[in-house]
Scaffold this active site. Structure first.
Site, mmCIF file in Angstrom:
data_model
loop_
_atom_site.group_PDB
_atom_site.id
_atom_site.type_symbol
_atom_site.label_atom_id
_atom_site.label_comp_id
_atom_site.label_asym_id
_atom_site.label_seq_id
_atom_site.Cartn_x
_atom_site.Cartn_y
_atom_site.Cartn_z
ATOM 1 N N PRO A 31 -5.924 38.513 50.889
ATOM 2 C CA PRO A 31 -6.973 38.963 49.982
ATOM 3 C C PRO A 31 -7.657 40.223 50.494
ATOM 4 O O PRO A 31 -7.893 40.385 51.685
ATOM 5 C CB PRO A 31 -7.952 37.781 49.963
ATOM 6 C CG PRO A 31 -7.114 36.607 50.308
ATOM 7 C CD PRO A 31 -6.095 37.118 51.279
ATOM 8 N N GLU A 32 -7.950 41.138 49.571
ATOM 9 C CA GLU A 32 -8.637 42.360 49.937
ATOM 10 C C GLU A 32 -10.114 42.252 49.589
ATOM 11 O O GLU A 32 -10.586 41.217 49.104
ATOM 12 C CB GLU A 32 -7.970 43.549 49.245
ATOM 13 C CG GLU A 32 -6.522 43.735 49.682
ATOM 14 C CD GLU A 32 -5.959 45.092 49.305
ATOM 15 O OE1 GLU A 32 -6.739 46.046 49.165
ATOM 16 O OE2 GLU A 32 -4.732 45.196 49.142
ATOM 17 N N HIS B 241 -4.077 20.002 52.796
ATOM 18 C CA HIS B 241 -4.447 21.355 53.220
ATOM 19 C C HIS B 241 -5.948 21.599 53.113
ATOM 20 O O HIS B 241 -6.410 22.727 53.305
ATOM 21 C CB HIS B 241 -3.686 22.397 52.396
ATOM 22 C CG HIS B 241 -2.202 22.282 52.493
ATOM 23 N ND1 HIS B 241 -1.533 22.241 53.700
ATOM 24 C CD2 HIS B 241 -1.247 22.193 51.527
ATOM 25 C CE1 HIS B 241 -0.234 22.132 53.473
ATOM 26 N NE2 HIS B 241 -0.028 22.092 52.174
ATOM 27 N N ARG C 7 -1.341 27.773 54.807
ATOM 28 C CA ARG C 7 -0.695 28.493 55.909
ATOM 29 C C ARG C 7 -1.565 28.559 57.162
ATOM 30 O O ARG C 7 -1.092 28.919 58.236
ATOM 31 C CB ARG C 7 -0.328 29.915 55.454
ATOM 32 C CG ARG C 7 0.612 29.927 54.244
ATOM 33 C CD ARG C 7 0.892 31.333 53.787
ATOM 34 N NE ARG C 7 1.573 31.357 52.496
ATOM 35 C CZ ARG C 7 1.846 32.458 51.820
ATOM 36 N NH1 ARG C 7 1.497 33.630 52.296
ATOM 37 N NH2 ARG C 7 2.458 32.386 50.646
ATOM 38 N N LYS D 23 -5.692 64.755 62.494
ATOM 39 C CA LYS D 23 -4.760 63.621 62.454
ATOM 40 C C LYS D 23 -3.451 64.015 61.768
ATOM 41 O O LYS D 23 -3.450 64.494 60.637
ATOM 42 C CB LYS D 23 -5.377 62.432 61.720
ATOM 43 C CG LYS D 23 -6.383 61.623 62.540
ATOM 44 C CD LYS D 23 -6.784 60.358 61.800
ATOM 45 C CE LYS D 23 -7.711 59.490 62.644
ATOM 46 N NZ LYS D 23 -6.993 58.884 63.786
#
Length: 296
Positions: A2-3, A104, A126, A169
């Site tokens: 998830p962001e 879970h 997970r 950079k």
């Protein structure tokens, strides 16, 4: 994983139930997730009242009335489920099936609210998520936060500050933007989208967006605005809900249906008059989607 918009969606979904609630008991069904749970976590949290929920980057923060904060990171498959009145519903048509298997369910908040008892369940098949407990006043020195860059929303993210970090950079622009020390919480999906909106190639050297004087080039100003816009729109839409991530009430976010380049390999570029085709390449083990015709 998830962001930022997904985590913000979770925060907004949990806050009406959890803010102001008393944690009658914190039930731990295993000693660890990705990492061991903090020592005596249940004893230290049970009996405390939740003052509110906040977010920093991709971390959910639950503030308690004794000055401590419980940190939660969802990892790859972590989610929170709200159970109230003996019912647990997940309405909506899901992009992918979401785990409701109790084996879970690893952490359960037994809450007392103004509307009665509520359970908030953390489920993680997970077990790549994790939790920690720390004093809020020491947040800036916490390992999870001390090196984070500014949030992509608000006034903290400025082209001038970003220019100072990008100057010189030679790293590809996509990789530089994924560095959490540069911008906090910005992930793969929304970097792809922001670069497309800015017409910037993910392969471009990051330092080329900075003038010799050290000031930001016009393209960097455009990129900053694109980052803000794509994150704000994703939050408003409820997150991308890719793979097995859903909102806390079980409904599906719909920003995924408006992705311009992410996961759009082989489709026509949506830039007006471009005529190009979206391509997929791999950078540092992650998929990058972009249009080589209009992103330079």
């Amino acid at each position: 994983m998830p962001e930022l918009p997904e985590v913000e969606t979770v925060r907004r979904g949990l806050e009406p139930v959890m803010a102001g609630a008393l944690i009658e008991r914190l039930e731990l069904r295993r000693p660890d997730l990705r990492f061991p749970l903090p020592d005596a976590l249940s004893e230290r949290v049970s009996g405390r009242r939740i003052l509110g929920l906040s977010r920093r980057a991709k971390y959910l923060l639950i503030d308690l009335d004794n000055g401590w904060t419980l940190l939660s990171h969802l990892g790859m498959s972590g989610s929170f489920r709200i159970e109230e009145g003996g019912q647990s519903e997940m309405p909506g048509e899901f992009h992918h099936a979401r785990s409701k298997d109790e084996k879970h369910d690893h952490v359960v908040f037994h809450l007392v609210t103004g509307q009665g008892p509520v359970r908030v369940v953390y489920n993680d098949p997970r077990r790549f998520g994790f939790m920690d407990l720390f004093e809020r006043r020491e947040m800036e020195s916490h390992p999870a936060f001390r090196d984070l860059g500014p949030e992509p929303l608000g006034n903290a993210l400025q082209a001038g500050g970003l220019a100072a970090r990008l100057a010189g950079k030679s790293q590809p622009l996509k990789g530089a933007l994924l560095d959490q020390r540069l911008i906090a919480g910005l992930g793969n999906i929304y970097v792809c989208e922001a670069l497309w909106r800015s017409h910037l190639s993910p392969l471009r050297k990051a330092g080329t967006l900075v003038r010799k004087s050290g000031r930001p080039a016009p393209q960097l100003e455009t990129l900053v605005e694109a980052i803000r816009a794509v994150i704000a729109e994703a939050i408003e839409a409820g997150g991308s809900s890719l793979r097995d991530h859903i909102q806390t009430d079980g409904s599906l976010g719909y920003f995924q249906h408006s992705f311009a380049v992410y996961d759009q390999e082989g489709k026509p570029c949506r830039t007006e008059g471009c005529g190009g085709t979206v391509e997929r390449i791999v950078q540092s083990g992650r998929s990058t989607f972009y249009c080589p015709s209009c992103q330079k």
